[in-house]
Scaffold this motif. Structure first.
Motif, PDB file in Angstrom:
ATOM      1  N   LYS A 169       0.828  -1.210   0.000  1.00  0.00           N
ATOM      2  CA  LYS A 169       0.000   0.000   0.000  1.00  0.00           C
ATOM      3  C   LYS A 169       0.859   1.255   0.000  1.00  0.00           C
ATOM      4  O   LYS A 169       0.344   2.366   0.090  1.00  0.00           O
ATOM      5  CB  LYS A 169      -0.938  -0.012   1.203  1.00  0.00           C
ATOM      6  N   ASN A 170       2.168   1.050  -0.110  1.00  0.00           N
ATOM      7  CA  ASN A 170       3.089   2.168  -0.192  1.00  0.00           C
ATOM      8  C   ASN A 170       3.126   2.647  -1.630  1.00  0.00           C
ATOM      9  O   ASN A 170       3.461   1.902  -2.551  1.00  0.00           O
ATOM     10  CB  ASN A 170       4.480   1.713   0.266  1.00  0.00           C
ATOM     11  N   LYS A 171       2.756   3.896  -1.881  1.00  0.00           N
ATOM     12  CA  LYS A 171       2.678   4.409  -3.256  1.00  0.00           C
ATOM     13  C   LYS A 171       4.023   4.326  -3.966  1.00  0.00           C
ATOM     14  O   LYS A 171       4.079   4.215  -5.182  1.00  0.00           O
ATOM     15  CB  LYS A 171       2.165   5.857  -3.244  1.00  0.00           C
ATOM     16  N   LYS A 172       5.102   4.400  -3.200  1.00  0.00           N
ATOM     17  CA  LYS A 172       6.425   4.332  -3.807  1.00  0.00           C
ATOM     18  C   LYS A 172       6.706   2.937  -4.338  1.00  0.00           C
ATOM     19  O   LYS A 172       7.441   2.755  -5.295  1.00  0.00           O
ATOM     20  CB  LYS A 172       7.490   4.735  -2.786  1.00  0.00           C
ATOM     21  N   TYR A 173       6.117   1.908  -3.704  1.00  0.00           N
ATOM     22  CA  TYR A 173       6.332   0.526  -4.114  1.00  0.00           C
ATOM     23  C   TYR A 173       4.990  -0.081  -4.511  1.00  0.00           C
ATOM     24  O   TYR A 173       4.338  -0.768  -3.738  1.00  0.00           O
ATOM     25  CB  TYR A 173       6.960  -0.279  -2.971  1.00  0.00           C
ATOM     26  N   ASN A 174       4.563   0.213  -5.719  1.00  0.00           N
ATOM     27  CA  ASN A 174       3.252  -0.239  -6.188  1.00  0.00           C
ATOM     28  C   ASN A 174       3.384  -1.631  -6.807  1.00  0.00           C
ATOM     29  O   ASN A 174       3.320  -1.802  -8.018  1.00  0.00           O
ATOM     30  CB  ASN A 174       2.683   0.758  -7.205  1.00  0.00           C
ATOM     31  N   TYR A 175       3.577  -2.628  -5.935  1.00  0.00           N
ATOM     32  CA  TYR A 175       3.825  -3.981  -6.392  1.00  0.00           C
ATOM     33  C   TYR A 175       2.943  -4.989  -5.661  1.00  0.00           C
ATOM     34  O   TYR A 175       2.471  -4.751  -4.546  1.00  0.00           O
ATOM     35  CB  TYR A 175       5.291  -4.382  -6.173  1.00  0.00           C
ATOM     36  N   ILE A 176       2.751  -6.130  -6.344  1.00  0.00           N
ATOM     37  CA  ILE A 176       2.192  -7.317  -5.710  1.00  0.00           C
ATOM     38  C   ILE A 176       3.365  -8.252  -5.480  1.00  0.00           C
ATOM     39  O   ILE A 176       4.169  -8.491  -6.383  1.00  0.00           O
ATOM     40  CB  ILE A 176       1.139  -7.987  -6.621  1.00  0.00           C
ATOM     41  N   TYR A 177       3.501  -8.772  -4.275  1.00  0.00           N
ATOM     42  CA  TYR A 177       4.607  -9.657  -3.939  1.00  0.00           C
ATOM     43  C   TYR A 177       4.087 -11.079  -3.780  1.00  0.00           C
ATOM     44  O   TYR A 177       3.076 -11.311  -3.108  1.00  0.00           O
ATOM     45  CB  TYR A 177       5.281  -9.213  -2.638  1.00  0.00           C
ATOM     46  N   ARG A 178       4.794 -12.023  -4.412  1.00  0.00           N
ATOM     47  CA  ARG A 178       4.393 -13.425  -4.283  1.00  0.00           C
ATOM     48  C   ARG A 178       5.560 -14.222  -3.707  1.00  0.00           C
ATOM     49  O   ARG A 178       6.611 -14.358  -4.333  1.00  0.00           O
ATOM     50  CB  ARG A 178       3.988 -13.995  -5.643  1.00  0.00           C
ATOM     51  N   LEU A 179       5.358 -14.713  -2.480  1.00  0.00           N
ATOM     52  CA  LEU A 179       6.326 -15.568  -1.801  1.00  0.00           C
ATOM     53  C   LEU A 179       5.896 -17.019  -1.990  1.00  0.00           C
ATOM     54  O   LEU A 179       4.751 -17.368  -1.690  1.00  0.00           O
ATOM     55  CB  LEU A 179       6.387 -15.222  -0.310  1.00  0.00           C
ATOM     56  N   THR A 180       6.799 -17.860  -2.483  1.00  0.00           N
ATOM     57  CA  THR A 180       6.485 -19.269  -2.694  1.00  0.00           C
ATOM     58  C   THR A 180       7.564 -20.122  -2.046  1.00  0.00           C
ATOM     59  O   THR A 180       8.758 -19.903  -2.261  1.00  0.00           O
ATOM     60  CB  THR A 180       6.413 -19.608  -4.201  1.00  0.00           C
ATOM     61  N   ILE A 181       7.120 -21.079  -1.215  1.00  0.00           N
ATOM     62  CA  ILE A 181       8.036 -22.028  -0.588  1.00  0.00           C
ATOM     63  C   ILE A 181       7.580 -23.428  -0.972  1.00  0.00           C
ATOM     64  O   ILE A 181       6.433 -23.809  -0.743  1.00  0.00           O
ATOM     65  CB  ILE A 181       8.040 -21.884   0.950  1.00  0.00           C
ATOM     66  N   SER A 182       8.482 -24.176  -1.571  1.00  0.00           N
ATOM     67  CA  SER A 182       8.189 -25.546  -1.990  1.00  0.00           C
ATOM     68  C   SER A 182       9.102 -26.480  -1.208  1.00  0.00           C
ATOM     69  O   SER A 182      10.321 -26.390  -1.307  1.00  0.00           O
ATOM     70  CB  SER A 182       8.421 -25.701  -3.496  1.00  0.00           C
ATOM     71  N   MET A 183       8.492 -27.378  -0.416  1.00  0.00           N
ATOM     72  CA  MET A 183       9.254 -28.256   0.472  1.00  0.00           C
ATOM     73  C   MET A 183       8.899 -29.710   0.196  1.00  0.00           C
ATOM     74  O   MET A 183       7.749 -30.027  -0.119  1.00  0.00           O
ATOM     75  CB  MET A 183       8.949 -27.897   1.940  1.00  0.00           C
ATOM     76  N   ASP A 184       9.894 -30.583   0.296  1.00  0.00           N
ATOM     77  CA  ASP A 184       9.640 -32.005   0.130  1.00  0.00           C
ATOM     78  C   ASP A 184       8.482 -32.422   1.034  1.00  0.00           C
ATOM     79  O   ASP A 184       8.457 -32.103   2.230  1.00  0.00           O
ATOM     80  CB  ASP A 184      10.901 -32.794   0.476  1.00  0.00           C
ATOM     81  N   LEU A 185       7.512 -33.157   0.462  1.00  0.00           N
ATOM     82  CA  LEU A 185       6.271 -33.452   1.172  1.00  0.00           C
ATOM     83  C   LEU A 185       6.508 -34.272   2.437  1.00  0.00           C
ATOM     84  O   LEU A 185       5.959 -33.973   3.504  1.00  0.00           O
ATOM     85  CB  LEU A 185       5.304 -34.183   0.240  1.00  0.00           C
ATOM     86  N   ASN A 186       7.329 -35.312   2.358  1.00  0.00           N
ATOM     87  CA  ASN A 186       7.597 -36.135   3.544  1.00  0.00           C
ATOM     88  C   ASN A 186       8.327 -35.337   4.615  1.00  0.00           C
ATOM     89  O   ASN A 186       8.037 -35.465   5.817  1.00  0.00           O
ATOM     90  CB  ASN A 186       8.426 -37.366   3.156  1.00  0.00           C
ATOM     91  N   PHE A 187       9.273 -34.474   4.183  1.00  0.00           N
ATOM     92  CA  PHE A 187      10.003 -33.645   5.137  1.00  0.00           C
ATOM     93  C   PHE A 187       9.056 -32.632   5.796  1.00  0.00           C
ATOM     94  O   PHE A 187       9.134 -32.389   6.999  1.00  0.00           O
ATOM     95  CB  PHE A 187      11.140 -32.926   4.423  1.00  0.00           C
ATOM     96  N   TYR A 188       8.158 -32.061   4.990  1.00  0.00           N
ATOM     97  CA  TYR A 188       7.187 -31.108   5.532  1.00  0.00           C
ATOM     98  C   TYR A 188       6.308 -31.752   6.588  1.00  0.00           C
ATOM     99  O   TYR A 188       6.005 -31.134   7.634  1.00  0.00           O
ATOM    100  CB  TYR A 188       6.318 -30.553   4.405  1.00  0.00           C
ATOM    101  N   THR A 189       5.890 -32.988   6.370  1.00  0.00           N
ATOM    102  CA  THR A 189       5.011 -33.676   7.327  1.00  0.00           C
ATOM    103  C   THR A 189       5.641 -33.739   8.711  1.00  0.00           C
ATOM    104  O   THR A 189       4.955 -33.613   9.727  1.00  0.00           O
ATOM    105  CB  THR A 189       4.714 -35.102   6.819  1.00  0.00           C
ATOM    106  N   GLU A 190       6.976 -33.889   8.765  1.00  0.00           N
ATOM    107  CA  GLU A 190       7.678 -33.995  10.043  1.00  0.00           C
ATOM    108  C   GLU A 190       8.216 -32.659  10.553  1.00  0.00           C
ATOM    109  O   GLU A 190       8.548 -32.538  11.736  1.00  0.00           O
ATOM    110  CB  GLU A 190       8.842 -34.987   9.902  1.00  0.00           C
ATOM    111  N   HIS A 191       8.316 -31.662   9.664  1.00  0.00           N
ATOM    112  CA  HIS A 191       8.950 -30.404  10.059  1.00  0.00           C
ATOM    113  C   HIS A 191       8.170 -29.189   9.555  1.00  0.00           C
ATOM    114  O   HIS A 191       8.723 -28.302   8.903  1.00  0.00           O
ATOM    115  CB  HIS A 191      10.383 -30.329   9.516  1.00  0.00           C
ATOM    116  N   LYS A 192       6.891 -29.146   9.849  1.00  0.00           N
ATOM    117  CA  LYS A 192       6.079 -28.016   9.405  1.00  0.00           C
ATOM    118  C   LYS A 192       6.607 -26.696   9.952  1.00  0.00           C
ATOM    119  O   LYS A 192       6.507 -25.653   9.316  1.00  0.00           O
ATOM    120  CB  LYS A 192       4.622 -28.208   9.832  1.00  0.00           C
TER     121      LYS A 192
END
Length: 624
Positions: A169-192
């Motif tokens: 909402k800062n007029k100086k930075y008129n951007y949409i930011y997309r953060l994406t984290i992709s983690m191994d599914l089995n590892f994620y199950t044990e380490h959310k």
């Protein structure tokens, strides 16, 4: 499986590129102008645990084993961590749609939500808020090997994806930011907790006072001298200007190009929302810089300086005279080097005019061509900066030990040379300039259906000029020759051909001037159709609408010869961007037309006197 293979090959390509780049750079230490594609952390950065970008105003936690990859501009950032078995990326997307809330993105920003057609299974989509009160949209999804298998059981392998979308909402930075984290599914199950440790560390701010943040933005905030020790020259570059050659990997090209790394909007210098510009549709839209510099080492021949400049300046004659003016020229002496500087004003659209400066330099028979162009309003606003750039060019004695003789093509190229183009399945030959490159023959299946029976494919050859001048990656002319069997009489063919032109909006609004002329003798009938945009009418059409513009590179003027001889029908179509509509090209085209030979008919022996045709007679009648 397909996605896994893609990720594997992408990773392999990156590793291969790093190894090859490292090897290459080890042998190129003596040469300037080589920019490393990867950020190498210094010893002072070992204690940093966050990375971010001060231009796009964000930061995030960095695992100690993170491998970081970013483009020089930094609008897209990615890193991977073996200990977290995760890939993390951050994108700063210009808010061109003018979204004012996350709800609007949910309603109308499906391409942002779905990440341009991602095939992962979406399991949740909700709104959240971080510790600083910044709202976000959160999407969780899973990509597995069982995606294409109809199973209801819980996935046991693959990747868990977390995406968060923020709206600044800062007029100086008129951007949409997309953060994406992709983690191994089995590892994620044990380490959310590890996944959310990274996700929750993301902030829409960059604290420049925090010593633990590594800034990935290219913050070259002062003027500096760039030296090219391969070809022996130097020039002053202003803040944030950088070589653009990294994008096409022309590291050691004899031409080196430079442009600002960030736009005014990205730097916060222009906070106004960009207006959408309406132009004629183009199949290939090109990114174009508002300001740009290139330096070319042309030759080290002993050709006359005056002759060289004279021939090089012939390229200026290829501009449309009404859109390009030489406003000044002067001779210079640069530390003993001969030089000549030209200033041009080039109008590239109704609303965009550019200042183009061309400097030709000869230093001990080493010839350099320096070109700077900048949008006229930017030039007027900061004339001193742009004049400093072009005036700072200096040849230097230091050169690569591998540099040997480089010939100037002007010494080699005979003038007024032609080559013959022939059609294989129809009697036809025509002489054209050797500047034209002949492409592999191809067929038009629909474009000419109104002039050639669909059951009989025409043989065609496409010809485009790629040597005389290539400006902004756009050929200045395209010549297309078509020939084949058509048993319809000439009158019927021309009627079917002309009706779409006469019914077009360009004809009705008079924004394009059209004319048709006819010549006939014996079994030969020739029609000459000319289609030229009327710039004054285009200005009237756009008057009062600031969002309306017409790009003179996209708009094409055309001259089409339509020839009927016995059972054969030919079209010779010259298409030239309005910006390069010039008498030189048209005269050469007319000369080529006069060299046509069809069967026993030689056009050079015809006394072709064309008669004007009334275009109104080709309008559709009510009963048609």
């Amino acid at each position: 499986m397909v996605a896994k293979l893609k990720r594997f090959f992408t990773a392999l390509l990156i590793v291969t590129f790093i190894i090859s780049s490292t090897t290459f750079l080890s042998y190129a230490q003596d040469d300037d102008g080589v920019i490393d594609f990867y950020t190498v952390f210094s010893k002072d950065d070992v204690n940093k645990n966050r990375v971010g970008n001060s231009i796009y105003n964000w930061s995030i936690y960095m695992p100690q084993d993170a491998y970081i990859n970013k483009d020089p501009k930094g609008s897209y950032f990615s890193m991977s961590s073996s200990s977290y078995k995760a890939n993390i990326s951050v994108e700063a997307i210009p808010n061109k749609e003018g979204f004012s809330s996350l709800d609007e993105i949910l309603l109308y920003g499906s391409d942002i939500i779905n990440n341009y057609g991602s095939v992962s299974k979406i399991y949740s989509l909700k709104k959240g808020k971080d510790k600083n009160g910044q709202e976000y949209i959160e999407i969780t999804s899973v990509y597995t090997d069982s995606f294409y298998v109809f199973v209801d059981e819980e996935e046991s392998s693959g990747n868990f994806n977390l995406t968060r979308i923020y709206l600044s909402k800062n007029k100086k930075y008129n951007y949409i930011y997309r953060l994406t984290i992709s983690m191994d599914l089995n590892f994620y199950t044990e380490h959310k907790n590890l996944l959310y440790k990274i996700a929750d560390s993301f902030e829409l701010r960059f604290d420049s006072k925090n010593p633990n943040i590594k800034d990935l933005a290219d913050n070259v905030t002062s003027w500096r001298v760039h030296k090219n020790t391969s070809y022996g020259w130097q020039i002053d570059l202003p803040p944030y200007w950088k070589s653009t050659d990294i994008y096409n990997f022309e590291y050691n090209s004899s031409t080196q190009s430079f442009a600002p790394l960030y736009t005014d909007e990205e730097m916060g210098l222009n906070t106004q929302k960009q207006q959408d510009v309406v132009t004629t549709p183009s199949q290939v839209e090109q990114q174009e810089y508002d300001e740009y510099l290139s330096v070319s080492f042309v030759a080290n021949s002993n050709a006359s300086f005056d002759k060289w400049v004279e021939l090089e300046m012939k390229n200026v004659k290829l501009y449309n005279k009404s859109l390009c003016k030489i406003t000044s020229s002067k001779a210079l002496n640069i530390n003993g080097a001969k030089a000549k500087l030209f200033k041009l004003n080039v109008r590239k659209s109704l609303q965009k005019s550019f200042i183009e400066k061309r400097m030709y330099v000869d230093f001990n028979n080493n010839k350099y061509f320096v070109k700077l162009y900048v949008r006229e309003d930017k030039y007027k606003k900061d004339k001193q900066k742009y004049d400093r750039i072009i005036n700072s060019f200096r040849p230097i004695p230091t050169k690569s030990k591998y540099l040997d003789s480089i010939l100037w093509t002007g010494d080699l190229k005979p003038q007024s040379t032609f080559k013959t183009v022939k059609l294989n399945k129809a009697p036809f030959e025509m002489n054209i300039s050797k500047d034209y490159k002949t492409n592999i023959p191809y067929y038009y299946y629909s474009y000419y259906t109104q002039v050639i029976n669909a059951s009989t494919f025409p043989i065609s050859q496409g010809i485009s000029d790629v040597e005389t001048i290539m400006l902004y990656n756009t050929p200045y002319s395209t010549l297309t020759i078509n020939g084949g069997i058509n048993l319809d009489p000439a009158e019927k063919i021309i009627k079917n051909t002309m009706q779409p032109w006469i019914e077009s909006n360009e004809y009705k609004s008079k924004t394009a001037d059209m004319s048709l002329q006819k010549y006939s003798t014996g079994e030969l009938t020739i029609y000459k159709f000319t289609y030229v945009y009327n710039l004054s009418k285009l200005s009237d059409l756009a008057k009062g609408n600031l969002n309306r513009d017409f790009n003179f590179l996209n708009l094409q003027n055309r001259v089409i010869y339509m020839i009927k001889y016995k059972q054969y029908y030919y079209t010779i179509d010259l298409s030239v961007p309005v910006l390069y509509w010039n008498s030189v090209t048209l005269d050469d085209f007319t000369k080529s037309i006069n060299t046509i030979k069809i069967d026993k008919v030689n056009f050079s022996k015809l006394n072709m006197k064309f008669v004007n045709e009334d275009l109104e007679k080709f309008k559709k009648k009510d009963n048609e």
